[in-house]
Design an enzyme around this catalytic site. Structure first.
Site, PDB file in Angstrom:
ATOM      1  N   HIS A   1       0.837  -1.208   0.000  1.00  0.00           N
ATOM      2  CA  HIS A   1       0.000   0.000   0.000  1.00  0.00           C
ATOM      3  C   HIS A   1       0.870   1.256   0.000  1.00  0.00           C
ATOM      4  CE1 HIS A   1      -3.644   2.356   1.033  1.00  0.00           C
ATOM      5  NE2 HIS A   1      -2.768   3.132   1.649  1.00  0.00           N
ATOM      6  N   GLU A   2       1.805   1.320   0.921  1.00  0.00           N
ATOM      7  CA  GLU A   2       2.624   2.532   1.039  1.00  0.00           C
ATOM      8  C   GLU A   2       3.582   2.689  -0.135  1.00  0.00           C
ATOM      9  OE1 GLU A   2       1.803   4.698   3.042  1.00  0.00           O
ATOM     10  OE2 GLU A   2       0.528   3.538   4.379  1.00  0.00           O
TER      11      GLU A   2
ATOM     12  N   HIS B   1       1.940   4.819  -2.817  1.00  0.00           N
ATOM     13  CA  HIS B   1       2.071   6.256  -2.560  1.00  0.00           C
ATOM     14  C   HIS B   1       3.498   6.728  -2.845  1.00  0.00           C
ATOM     15  CE1 HIS B   1      -1.911   6.379  -0.944  1.00  0.00           C
ATOM     16  NE2 HIS B   1      -1.633   5.666   0.132  1.00  0.00           N
TER      17      HIS B   1
END
Length: 424
Positions: free
Chosen positions: A19-20, A23
C-alpha cells in the site's frame, strides 16, 4: 501460537508495504519528496537514509505511512525556537546538516541556539552561535540539507518546490489513489497464484467430472461427462444448484434427469446419508469437472477477485441500509484471529486471507472519510471543480476531524474485537 504471530506480522507487513509503496512510487514520479517511508508504528527500531528518503521499521507492526513533504504526516516540531543544534557546512558556507540529537555528534559542528528559521521558501536558519546572545547570526541552508531528529534519525528538509501541494492536481490524485490501487493489484496477483496452486479449477457447471467407484451414481449408471439438468423436476443450472438439490434429500429417492451425447435420460436413486458436522446430507458419489489449462487458472484468479470485492461492497451496503454495528468491522485483533484460522488451512489459506484483506484495505481506504485516501481524493476533486486550492486552514480542520474519528473508531473496534475473541 508462534506460527500465527509470525504469519500475522508477515501478512500485515506485506499489506502495508504494498500500500505505502504505491504512494511512495507515484510521489517520486511526481517530484514530491518522500521524507520517510515507515513500516510499523511507534518507536523506530531500524532506519536508513538513502536518496533523500529515510526508510524506517518501527516496533508495532500495526500499520505504516509515507511522510510526504508538506503532507498530513509531515508535522515537524524538531527545530523550534530555543532548540540547541549543531550545524555542518559545505564549501559554499551553506548548512547541509542540522543536528538536533544528543545521540549524534557532527565533525566540526557549529553550536547554535535557534531563534528563527525558514526551511521552506528562503532556506535560512538563524540563532545564537556558541551561546553568544549578543547577536543573531543567519546561515543559508542548502536545498537538500538534512535534519537529524532528536532520536537520531536523519531526514531531508522540505522546501516548497518538493512539497505535495506544489505537484499538479493529477499527480496528487494519482499519489493518493496509488495505495488502494496497489492493494487491488496485490489481491488479483495472489488470487491468480492460488489458481495455479490448485490441482484443478472447478467449472461450476452441472457436468460430472468423475464418478466414484461403487457409489450410488455409479450403480445408477451415471458416467463422467454426463450433465445433470434436473433433480426431482427442478432445473439445475450449475454444480452448486445440483449438489444442493441432492444433498437436501439424504436417504430419500430422487429422480435425476441428465444429458449424454445430446440425449436426455432419467434415472432414480437414493442419496447416501452422510454426516457433515452437525448436519446430515445426501451424497451420490460424483465430483465436479475441473480444468487445468492456463486460461482457466487465470480466469479463476479474476473471478475470485471480483467475487471478493463484490462481497465487501455488499457488507458495506448492508451496514448503511440495515444499521451500523461494530461487529461488522474488524481491527488488528480480528485480523490476528483470522490469521490463526487461515494458518490452520495451510499456505493456500494464508494466501486467500491475504488477498481478501488486501481488497478490504483498498476499498476501505477509498471511503470518502477525511484522513483516508478516499477523503483526500474528495478534496482533490473539489479543488478541481472550484479550480483553486482549498484553504489550508479548512483542509487542516477537515483532516483533524477525520483523524479523531478514525482514532475513536479504532479504539472502539479493537475493544469490541477483544471482547468477541478473548473475553466472551
Amino acid at each position: 501460537m508462534l506460527i500465527t504471530i509470525i504469519t500475522f506480522i508477515i501478512v500485515f507487513g506485506i499489506l502495508v508495504l504494498v500500500h505505502e509503496f504505491g504512494h511512495y512510487y507515484f510521489a517520486k514520479r511526481a517530484g514530491i519528496l518522500v521524507r520517510e517511508f515507515s513500516i510499523g508504528m511507534g518507536p523506530k527500531i531500524w532506519w536508513n537514509h538513502r536518496n533523500g528518503t529515510t526508510y524506517t521499521i518501527r516496533l508495532l507492526p500495526l500499520g505504516g505511512y509515507v511522510r510526504l513533504a508538506g503532507g498530513d504526516e509531515d508535522d515537524d516540531e524538531t527545530l523550534r525556537p530555543g532548540t540547541p543544534v549543531t550545524l555542518q557546512m559545505n564549501n559554499q558556507n551553506e548548512v547541509v546538516t542540522i543536528n538536533a540529537s544528543n545521540k549524534t555528534t557532527l565533525f566540526q559542528g557549529l553550536p547554535l541556539q535557534i531563534v528563527d528559521k525558514d526551511l521552506v521558501d528562503e532556506l535560512w536558519i538563524s540563532g545564537y552561535v556558541n551561546g553568544d546572545e549578543s547577536k543573531v547570526e543567519t546561515f543559508n541552508v542548502n536545498h537538500d540539507a538534512n535534519v537529524i531528529e532528536r532520536d537520531g534519525t536523519e531526514v531531508r528538509i522540505a522546501p516548497r518546490d518538493v512539497q505535495i501541494k506544489s505537484a499538479s492536481l493529477p499527480h496528487r490524485m494519482m499519489t493518493n489513489f496509488a495505495g488502494p490501487m496497489n492493494n487491488f493489484i496485490l489481491a488479483l496477483v495472489v488470487f491468480v497464484i492460488l489458481g495455479f496452486t490448485l490441482p484443478g479449477i472447478p467449472t461450476n457447471s452441472n457436468e460430472i467430472g468423475r464418478v466414484q467407484t461403487s457409489s450410488v451414481a455409479a450403480k445408477a449408471g451415471l458416467q463422467s461427462g454426463d450433465r445433470i439438468t434436473r433433480v426431482n423436476g427442478h432445473q439445475t443450472k450449475n454444480w452448486q444448484e445440483m449438489t444442493s438439490a441432492i444433498s437436501s434429500q439424504p436417504d430419500k429417492q430422487i429422480t435425476v434427469q441428465y444429458q449424454r451425447d445430446g440425449k436426455k435420460k432419467m434415472v432414480k436413486m437414493v442419496p447416501r446419508k452422510v454426516k457433515r458436522g452437525k448436519q446430515t446430507v445426501g451424497q451420490i458419489g460424483i465430483m465436479e469437472e475441473q480444468r487445468t489449462d492456463v486460461k482457466s487458472r487465470l480466469s479463476y484468479g479474476w473471478h475470485q477477485f471480483v467475487l471478493s470485492g463484490t462481497l465487501i461492497f455488499s457488507v458495506l451496503g448492508h451496514m448503511f441500509t440495515h444499521g451500523f454495528s461494530l461487529n461488522d468491522l474488524g481491527g488488528p485483533v480480528a485480523i490476528y484471529a483470522g490469521t490463526s484460522q487461515a494458518t490452520s488451512l495451510g499456505v493456500n489459506g494464508v494466501l486467500a486471507f491475504l488477498a481478501m484483506l488486501s481488497i478490504n484495505l483498498g476499498i476501505v481506504n477509498l471511503l470518502p472519510i477525511p484522513a483516508l485516501d478516499g477523503g483526500k481524493l474528495v478534496l482533490n476533486i473539489i479543488e478541481g471543480i472550484i479550480r483553486r486550492p482549498i484553504p489550508e486552514k479548512a483542509e487542516g480542520i477537515v483532516t483533524l476531524v477525520g483523524f479523531a474519528f478514525l482514532l475513536l473508531l479504532m479504539i472502539l473496534v479493537t475493544w469490541n474485537d477483544i471482547q468477541r475473541y478473548f473475553i466472551r
